[in-house]
Design a protein around this motif. Structure first.
Motif, PDB file in Angstrom:
ATOM      1  N   GLY A  60       0.809  -1.209   0.000  1.00 56.00           N
ATOM      2  CA  GLY A  60       0.000   0.000   0.000  1.00 56.00           C
ATOM      3  C   GLY A  60       0.844   1.261   0.000  1.00 56.00           C
ATOM      4  N   ILE A  61       1.926   1.268   0.776  1.00 53.69           N
ATOM      5  CA  ILE A  61       2.815   2.431   0.811  1.00 53.69           C
ATOM      6  C   ILE A  61       3.462   2.650  -0.554  1.00 53.69           C
ATOM      7  CG2 ILE A  61       4.968   3.318   1.788  1.00 53.69           C
ATOM      8  CD1 ILE A  61       4.198   1.972   4.420  1.00 53.69           C
ATOM      9  N   LEU A  62       3.904   1.561  -1.179  1.00 47.70           N
ATOM     10  CA  LEU A  62       4.515   1.673  -2.504  1.00 47.70           C
ATOM     11  C   LEU A  62       3.515   2.210  -3.522  1.00 47.70           C
ATOM     12  CD1 LEU A  62       6.993   1.118  -4.292  1.00 47.70           C
ATOM     13  CD2 LEU A  62       6.102  -1.194  -4.660  1.00 47.70           C
ATOM     14  N   TYR A  63       2.289   1.696  -3.464  1.00 46.26           N
ATOM     15  CA  TYR A  63       1.266   2.164  -4.399  1.00 46.26           C
ATOM     16  C   TYR A  63       0.946   3.636  -4.168  1.00 46.26           C
ATOM     17  CZ  TYR A  63      -3.147   2.604  -6.857  1.00 46.26           C
ATOM     18  OH  TYR A  63      -4.145   3.033  -7.684  1.00 46.26           O
ATOM     19  N   CYS A  64       0.840   4.034  -2.905  1.00 44.71           N
ATOM     20  CA  CYS A  64       0.546   5.435  -2.599  1.00 44.71           C
ATOM     21  C   CYS A  64       1.661   6.354  -3.093  1.00 44.71           C
ATOM     22  CB  CYS A  64       0.352   5.612  -1.097  1.00 44.71           C
ATOM     23  SG  CYS A  64      -1.186   4.902  -0.453  1.00 44.71           S
ATOM     24  N   SER A  65       2.895   5.867  -3.060  1.00 42.80           N
ATOM     25  CA  SER A  65       4.010   6.678  -3.555  1.00 42.80           C
ATOM     26  C   SER A  65       3.854   6.964  -5.046  1.00 42.80           C
ATOM     27  CB  SER A  65       5.334   5.956  -3.293  1.00 42.80           C
ATOM     28  OG  SER A  65       5.519   5.724  -1.913  1.00 42.80           O
ATOM     29  N   GLY A  70       1.704  10.581  -9.539  1.00 40.96           N
ATOM     30  CA  GLY A  70       0.720  10.840 -10.587  1.00 40.96           C
ATOM     31  C   GLY A  70      -0.080  12.101 -10.325  1.00 40.96           C
ATOM     32  N   ILE A  71      -0.480  12.305  -9.069  1.00 39.55           N
ATOM     33  CA  ILE A  71      -1.219  13.521  -8.729  1.00 39.55           C
ATOM     34  C   ILE A  71      -0.338  14.751  -8.917  1.00 39.55           C
ATOM     35  CG2 ILE A  71      -2.285  14.784  -6.825  1.00 39.55           C
ATOM     36  CD1 ILE A  71      -3.347  12.182  -5.762  1.00 39.55           C
ATOM     37  N   LEU A  88      -9.153  12.598  -9.885  1.00 40.29           N
ATOM     38  CA  LEU A  88     -10.288  11.869  -9.315  1.00 40.29           C
ATOM     39  C   LEU A  88     -10.172  10.374  -9.590  1.00 40.29           C
ATOM     40  CD1 LEU A  88     -13.033  11.861  -7.908  1.00 40.29           C
ATOM     41  CD2 LEU A  88     -14.098  12.307 -10.124  1.00 40.29           C
ATOM     42  N   VAL A  89      -9.767  10.019 -10.805  1.00 39.62           N
ATOM     43  CA  VAL A  89      -9.589   8.604 -11.154  1.00 39.62           C
ATOM     44  C   VAL A  89      -8.492   7.975 -10.297  1.00 39.62           C
ATOM     45  CG1 VAL A  89      -8.843   7.031 -12.980  1.00 39.62           C
ATOM     46  CG2 VAL A  89     -10.463   8.852 -13.495  1.00 39.62           C
ATOM     47  N   ILE A  90      -7.421   8.711 -10.064  1.00 40.16           N
ATOM     48  CA  ILE A  90      -6.329   8.198  -9.231  1.00 40.16           C
ATOM     49  C   ILE A  90      -6.817   7.933  -7.807  1.00 40.16           C
ATOM     50  CG2 ILE A  90      -4.121   8.794  -8.167  1.00 40.16           C
ATOM     51  CD1 ILE A  90      -3.341  10.224 -10.695  1.00 40.16           C
ATOM     52  N   LEU A  91      -7.607   8.847  -7.258  1.00 39.37           N
ATOM     53  CA  LEU A  91      -8.113   8.673  -5.893  1.00 39.37           C
ATOM     54  C   LEU A  91      -9.082   7.494  -5.809  1.00 39.37           C
ATOM     55  CD1 LEU A  91      -8.677  12.400  -4.860  1.00 39.37           C
ATOM     56  CD2 LEU A  91      -6.792  10.892  -4.212  1.00 39.37           C
ATOM     57  N   LEU A  92      -9.927   7.339  -6.828  1.00 45.28           N
ATOM     58  CA  LEU A  92     -10.822   6.180  -6.853  1.00 45.28           C
ATOM     59  C   LEU A  92     -10.024   4.883  -6.956  1.00 45.28           C
ATOM     60  CD1 LEU A  92     -13.694   7.452  -9.193  1.00 45.28           C
ATOM     61  CD2 LEU A  92     -13.774   7.139  -6.714  1.00 45.28           C
TER      62      LEU A  92
END
Length: 299
Positions: A60-65, A70-71, A88-92
């Motif tokens: 999860g940490i790696l994905y959030c990075s 991207g944001i 918005l797509v990234i947050l979803l």
């Protein structure tokens, strides 16, 4: 800071704090029972389950990075509707991905607990995880999409019913309709169905329907409505998100004040999903598995 969005975020935070305080007072009589359920549920955890939970945290940490990168890229270009849509797509995607990881571990733990309760067999957690990823990814993916929306709608319907009651006002005239739709949806898609997905390799909709039928036959629907597990995880996620938002907001004010509001919102969402989906994942999985499998096995 200092913009209308900042004021709106502050008002929302204040109102949320008041609502949570009132909710805590309202459910205080159920704390003793909830604490007993929690203590019993985590008394005999499956082997290697904590290792799986921490592994999912790292993922999860790696994905959030990557998500933050991207944001940042979308925010670096001029503010356009396409850029806002991209964020918005990234947050979803963040919400669905972490929900999927949580449900994968829940299905895995369900399989391990069932083998232990039903036959006394101690199943290797790695084998159960491999079976889940190999055979049940589709069902878990569908459940990860449907459960949040169904739970949100059911919560809205229950809140409307609680506030409206038997009132004849126009705004509450569709309460029975809302509750009927919510009952239909939850009977075909609920988080307890993920236990049957792991135990019997069923599709998510069929597993949810079978699980809800069992609950209705033994009269557990009212008890489920009083369950504090989901509320505990939700409020824990809110607390974690608030801490992340506070820390990142202070940092952004010092570094770049103009982005403080946006960074605080993103940090809150990341903290909320990480805390709810990861730090309390093992606890939630064991509770749901023990709760549902016990009645399934006795049936």
């Amino acid at each position: 800071m200092g913009y209308a969005a900042s004021l709106a975020a502050g008002v929302v935070a204040l109102v949320s704090a008041v609502i949570q305080s009132l909710y805590g007072i309202w459910v205080s009589p159920r704390f003793e029972y909830a604490s007993r359920v929690l203590s019993v549920s985590i008394a005999d955890p499956p082997t290697q389950s904590m290792r799986l939970a921490f592994s999912s945290i790292l993922i999860g940490i790696l994905y959030c990075s990557f998500m933050v990168c991207g944001i940042g890229g979308a925010r670096a270009i001029e503010r356009t509707e396409l850029g806002v849509l991209f964020i918005l797509v990234i947050l979803l995607s963040l919400g669905w991905t972490l929900q999927f990881l949580k449900n994968v571990l829940q299905v895995t733990i369900s399989r391990v607990k069932y083998m232990h309760l039903a036959g006394g067999v101690i199943m290797d957690t790695k084998v159960a995880l491999n079976d889940t990823v190999k055979y049940l990814t589709g069902s878990v993916s569908i459940g990860s999409i449907l459960v949040p929306f169904i739970s949100l709608f059911r919560g809205f319907a229950r809140s409307t019913s609680l506030i409206g009651g038997d009132s004849g006002e126009f705004m509450f005239s569709c309460v029975s309709c809302y509750m009927g739709i919510a009952s239909l949806l939850v009977s075909n898609g609920n988080r307890w169905g993920l236990v049957h997905v792991g135990v019997y390799n069923k599709g998510f909709v069929q597993a949810s329907s079978d699980t809800w039928d069992i609950f209705n036959r033994v009269g557990l629907e009212e008890l489920i409505d009083l369950d504090l597990t989901a509320s505990f995880c939700f409020l824990s996620g809110v607390a974690g998100g608030a801490i992340c938002s506070l820390v990142s907001g202070i940092w952004s004010i010092v570094i770049h004040k103009n982005y403080a509001t946006e960074i605080s919102i993103y940090a809150f969402l990341i903290g909320y999903f990480m805390v709810r989906s990861k730090n309390f994942l093992f606890l939630t999985s064991v509770i749901l598995s023990s709760f549902s499998i016990t009645f399934t096995h006795s049936d």
